[in-house]
Design a protein around this motif. Structure first.
Motif, PDB file in Angstrom:
ATOM      1  N   UNK A   1       0.731  -1.034   0.073  1.00  0.00           N
ATOM      2  CA  UNK A   1      -0.032   0.105  -0.092  1.00  0.00           C
ATOM      3  C   UNK A   1       1.204   1.868  -0.015  1.00  0.00           C
ATOM      4  N   UNK A   2       0.814   2.436  -0.763  1.00  0.00           N
ATOM      5  CA  UNK A   2       1.400   3.584  -0.611  1.00  0.00           C
ATOM      6  C   UNK A   2       0.262   5.020  -1.148  1.00  0.00           C
ATOM      7  N   UNK A   3       0.961   5.641  -0.383  1.00  0.00           N
ATOM      8  CA  UNK A   3      -0.067   7.018  -0.475  1.00  0.00           C
ATOM      9  C   UNK A   3       0.226   7.521  -2.343  1.00  0.00           C
ATOM     10  N   UNK A   4      -1.065   8.098  -2.422  1.00  0.00           N
ATOM     11  CA  UNK A   4      -1.437   8.078  -4.020  1.00  0.00           C
ATOM     12  C   UNK A   4      -1.135   9.544  -4.493  1.00  0.00           C
TER      13      UNK A   4
ATOM     14  N   UNK B   1       4.314  -2.587   3.585  1.00  0.00           N
ATOM     15  CA  UNK B   1       3.527  -3.955   3.294  1.00  0.00           C
ATOM     16  C   UNK B   1       2.378  -4.654   4.166  1.00  0.00           C
ATOM     17  N   UNK B   2       1.783  -4.728   4.061  1.00  0.00           N
ATOM     18  CA  UNK B   2       0.602  -5.577   5.104  1.00  0.00           C
ATOM     19  C   UNK B   2       0.415  -7.528   4.478  1.00  0.00           C
TER      20      UNK B   2
ATOM     21  N   UNK C   1      -4.551 -10.241  12.455  1.00  0.00           N
ATOM     22  CA  UNK C   1      -3.227  -9.643  13.198  1.00  0.00           C
ATOM     23  C   UNK C   1      -2.587  -9.862  12.047  1.00  0.00           C
ATOM     24  N   UNK C   2      -1.910  -8.382  12.128  1.00  0.00           N
ATOM     25  CA  UNK C   2      -1.942  -8.007  10.875  1.00  0.00           C
ATOM     26  C   UNK C   2       0.537  -7.276  10.644  1.00  0.00           C
ATOM     27  N   UNK C   3       1.227  -8.232   9.954  1.00  0.00           N
ATOM     28  CA  UNK C   3       2.609  -8.088  10.121  1.00  0.00           C
ATOM     29  C   UNK C   3       2.685  -6.958   8.951  1.00  0.00           C
TER      30      UNK C   3
END
Lengths: 162, 209
Positions: free
Chosen positions: B83-86, B187-188, B167-169
């Protein structure tokens, strides 16, 4: 005018002049109900089509269409809405990622959610009078209890009221 | 309330952090090769969070983000997202193509984001697979540019069958250099609840419940 916010798998009922909103619906559905005489409105943010998908016995009723829609109706009635007058509008149910990413049943969760919400409303005898579903984009929705209008906002799109 | 998530103690969290570090470290070096710049990796965090907090953590439900998503199956299953911001997505495209994207994202721009995500996710999966000794079967990564809430809630829907929290890494992957300033790529890693037991067993760690 106050604005109540519901998160994933949550539901809330408010009355005129307040509004109720949920942000960033993707494959989830925002099911809105409204009684135009008492001006009572409710919103539930449903994540999955059926509680039969639950792998646990106890679950949050707002999470599934088949339990979340009856939950919202119940909350509406408790708040004083009349079942004969309640109408519903739904939004969401997008397919956020293109098919071809494998696991097609997971990727098709949006359309499944839409169908399940419609089925749940039909079963309860609540008329669905407007919808803004499908596509491949996220939506923020807000139900205004002064008018019963359901506003849909999406990135790069005109604001829409149904 | 549903309670399908395993109960983890400090040692379990350490082990998951190590899994995340190995995956994200490999992803960062692969991305560095692609971009020809240094790529910083922030220490991996492991968090157990209710769905709505995960959305807030990613910057808020309505925040526009570019996300490459893959579902992986095999001995363990789950979702992985880059995920990256716009703004950072725009900077990344500019860095790779030299072109300024002023009227939305071009087709070339989407390809850059897709390819970046493919490399980050692919190299993370490879490293994790080697470390755990499992064959992981990732789906073809797909790209979406939209509200963070819309993307994340979709990727949590499988976990939603068992729990109201995940549970998120989480690892920060940030390409360095002036052209890529501002914000961090994330990175999720979101394993399905049933996969934790197998993951720990593979590493010789006990888990109860």
């Amino acid at each position: 005018m106050a604005n109540a916010r519901v998160g994933i798998a949550e539901a809330a009922v408010v009355r005129n002049p307040d509004s109720v909103t949920t942000l960033g619906l993707g494959s989830c559905i925002g099911v809105a109900m409204f009684d135009s005489v008492n001006r009572i409105g409710g919103l539930v943010h449903v994540m999955l089509p059926s509680s039969s998908l639950s792998k646990t016995k106890d679950f949050n009723a707002g999470k599934f269409a088949d339990t979340g829609v009856p939950l919202l109706l119940d909350m509406m009635l408790k708040a004083g809405a009349s079942k004969a007058r309640i109408v519903a509008k739904i939004a969401g149910g997008a397919q956020m990622f293109a098919i071809g990413g494998g696991g097609d049943s997971v990727l098709r969760i949006g359309p499944q959610n839409t169908d399940a919400c419609k089925a749940a409303l039909k079963k309860l005898g609540i008329p669905l009078i407007a919808e803004e579903t499908g596509g491949n984009h996220g939506r923020t929705v807000e139900l205004f209890c002064d008018s019963g209008e359901y506003e849909i906002r999406a990135i790069g799109k005109e604001k829409k009221r149904i | 309330m549903s309670n399908g998530m395993p109960r983890l103690d400090a040692m379990h969290l350490d082990v998951l952090r190590e899994v995340g570090n190995i995956g994200a470290g490999n992803a960062a070096s692969a991305l560095s090769g692609l971009l020809g710049t240094r790529v910083d990796m922030k220490v991996t965090r492991v968090m157990s969070m209710p769905f709505n907090e995960i959305v807030d953590f990613a910057g808020g439900a309505e925040t526009p983000v570019a996300t490459v998503y893959t579902r992986f199956d095999g001995s363990i299953a789950g979702n992985i997202l880059f995920v990256i911001g716009i703004d950072q997505a725009m900077a990344l495209i500019r860095h790779v193509t030299g072109a300024v994207e002023d009227d939305g994202i071009s087709e070339m721009g989407f390809s850059v984001l897709q390819e970046t995500g493919n490399i980050v996710i692919g190299s993370c999966m490879t490293a994790m697979s080697d470390f755990l000794g499992f064959e992981l079967l990732p789906s073809v990564p797909t790209l979406a540019v939209d509200m963070a809430g819309a993307i994340l809630s979709f990727s949590l829907s499988e976990i939603g069958r068992s729990a109201d929290e995940a549970i998120m890494i989480d690892a920060g992957i940030t390409p360095e250099g002036a052209s890529l300033s501002g914000g961090s790529g994330r990175l999720f890693l979101l394993p399905d609840p049933e996969s934790f037991g197998r993951m720990f067993a593979a590493l010789g760690v006990r888990i109860d419940g």
